[in-house]
Design a protein around this motif. Structure first.
Motif, PDB file in Angstrom:
ATOM      1  N   VAL A  57       1.058  -1.105  -0.110  1.00  0.00           N
ATOM      2  CA  VAL A  57       0.075  -0.011   0.030  1.00  0.00           C
ATOM      3  C   VAL A  57       0.850   1.286  -0.017  1.00  0.00           C
ATOM      4  O   VAL A  57       1.841   1.316   1.027  1.00  0.00           O
ATOM      5  N   TYR A  58       0.609   2.012  -1.067  1.00  0.00           N
ATOM      6  CA  TYR A  58       1.554   3.246  -1.000  1.00  0.00           C
ATOM      7  C   TYR A  58       0.678   4.517  -0.728  1.00  0.00           C
ATOM      8  O   TYR A  58      -0.449   4.893  -1.396  1.00  0.00           O
ATOM      9  N   ASP A  59       0.827   5.177   0.528  1.00  0.00           N
ATOM     10  CA  ASP A  59      -0.072   6.082   1.134  1.00  0.00           C
ATOM     11  C   ASP A  59       0.349   7.271   0.914  1.00  0.00           C
ATOM     12  O   ASP A  59       1.400   7.822   1.236  1.00  0.00           O
TER      13      ASP A  59
ATOM     14  N   VAL B  88       3.660  -1.348   4.101  1.00  0.00           N
ATOM     15  CA  VAL B  88       2.860   0.072   3.568  1.00  0.00           C
ATOM     16  C   VAL B  88       4.019   1.290   3.746  1.00  0.00           C
ATOM     17  O   VAL B  88       4.865   1.155   4.640  1.00  0.00           O
ATOM     18  N   ILE B  89       4.040   2.053   2.563  1.00  0.00           N
ATOM     19  CA  ILE B  89       5.074   2.889   2.570  1.00  0.00           C
ATOM     20  C   ILE B  89       4.150   4.292   2.434  1.00  0.00           C
ATOM     21  O   ILE B  89       3.316   4.194   1.977  1.00  0.00           O
ATOM     22  N   THR B  90       4.903   5.272   3.102  1.00  0.00           N
ATOM     23  CA  THR B  90       4.069   6.693   3.172  1.00  0.00           C
ATOM     24  C   THR B  90       4.799   7.936   2.912  1.00  0.00           C
ATOM     25  O   THR B  90       6.242   7.748   3.476  1.00  0.00           O
TER      26      THR B  90
ATOM     27  N   ILE C  47       6.588   2.344   6.531  1.00  0.00           N
ATOM     28  CA  ILE C  47       7.836   2.846   5.882  1.00  0.00           C
ATOM     29  C   ILE C  47       7.660   4.240   5.736  1.00  0.00           C
ATOM     30  O   ILE C  47       7.019   4.584   4.595  1.00  0.00           O
ATOM     31  N   GLN C  48       8.416   5.083   6.462  1.00  0.00           N
ATOM     32  CA  GLN C  48       8.407   6.641   5.953  1.00  0.00           C
ATOM     33  C   GLN C  48       9.305   6.937   5.058  1.00  0.00           C
ATOM     34  O   GLN C  48      10.535   6.523   5.051  1.00  0.00           O
TER      35      GLN C  48
END
Length: 317
Positions: A225-227, A245-247, A257-258
């Motif tokens: 999921v790319y947020d 999840v990357i944001t 992942i920030q």
């Protein structure tokens, strides 16, 4: 070069606050000097990013950006002067790029919302011939963010992805890169009702209307999921076991992942074939491009969070 002025027109802020209050048009800004590894660019078009109005508000004041300052990261224009160490570009070349290597560090005092700006050679690429200056200006920060984020989570052919904020500046490019560059098996993306057709046109297999559906309650789960909107906690419920999840939004969610972009002209060069073939397209907000004189109105539109794709300023005289 003989025609390069000593003073230029630019949008500048001398104090922190809302863009509409602090951003002023100045016709007498000193033209920036170039360093050995930089070029001077006659700006033709620029694009706005959320970081611009966050800087105006003073969010980055602890990083020591001096005031007064001219906002603007994304640029497309023409090289008018080169530093002594520059080898990739010559005077007259049409270039584009994100002029700040790290978004919050060593930010240029004279950004791209000016008649002229500077950038290090390594941050720029030759503008693809088939792109207008407006289209080129819309791409750098967003497409590099999209590409580097997908690389960070080791996205690859056969994997599925959910893009949160699929109609935004970064989201529109994540969808296209995931499909055409990385070979995604399935792409889902969220947007409001009116923007679902755009998601389909960009290559999303499953457009999700976030006003009617909760993406985390879908039976289908995703590898990534790319947020881009700040929904990382919910996003964790939408990944498969072992998914990521990357944001790009500060989340405070430890298992997401920030990600922060590093501007890099080589990424733009790498993606040039996809842009030239038309497989990957620039998406410009239909209210624009905004003329240079309406930069404050352009910021107001961006700040509604309803913009589609990128908000562009063109022409810059």
């Amino acid at each position: 070069m003989a025609n390069t002025p000593t003073h230029i027109k630019a949008w500048i802020y001398s104090e922190y606050g809302k863009t509409q209050d602090v951003l002023k048009f100045d016709t007498n800004v000193e033209i920036p000097e170039i360093k050995e590894d930089q070029v001077l660019i006659k700006v033709v078009a620029a694009a706005l990013n959320p970081i611009d109005y966050k800087r105006n508000l003073g969010y980055l004041r602890s990083f020591g950006t001096p005031l007064p300052a001219v906002p603007g990261y994304d640029v497309a224009g023409v090289v008018v002067r080169i530093g002594s160490q520059v080898t990739k570009f010559k005077v007259g070349d049409e270039v584009y790029g994100d002029i700040n290597e790290i978004a919050i560090q060593n930010v240029k005092i004279i950004g791209s919302l000016a008649e002229y700006t500077t950038a290090e050679e390594k941050l720029l690429a030759h503008k693809p011939n088939n792109l207008s200056f407006s289209e080129a200006a819309s791409l750098p920060a967003a497409i590099i963010t999209a590409y580097q984020g997908l690389e960070t989570v080791q996205f690859s052919a056969g994997k599925s992805i959910l893009v949160l904020g699929g109609a935004g500046g970064v989201g529109t490019l994540i969808i296209q890169l995931a499909k055409h560059v990385f070979g995604a098996s399935k792409i889902a993306a969220t947007a409001s009702t009116a923007k679902l057709e755009l998601l389909r046109e960009l290559g999303a297999d499953l457009p999700i209307d976030y006003t009617k559906e909760k993406f985390e309650e879908l039976p289908e789960k995703f590898d990534v999921v790319y947020d881009t909107v700040g929904e990382s906690e919910r996003a964790l419920k939408a990944i498969k076991e072992g998914g990521k999840v990357i944001t790009i939004v500060r989340s405070g969610v430890a298992s997401a992942i920030q990600f922060g972009v590093t501007s890099d002209g080589s990424v733009l060069e790498k993606l040039k074939p996809y842009l030239e073939s038309g497989k990957v397209k620039a998406v410009l907000d239909p209210k624009g491009p905004f003329p240079f004189s309406q930069t404050v109105e352009a910021f107001s539109h961006l700040e509604t969070n309803r913009a589609v794709g990128k908000v562009v300023i063109y022409p810059i005289p």
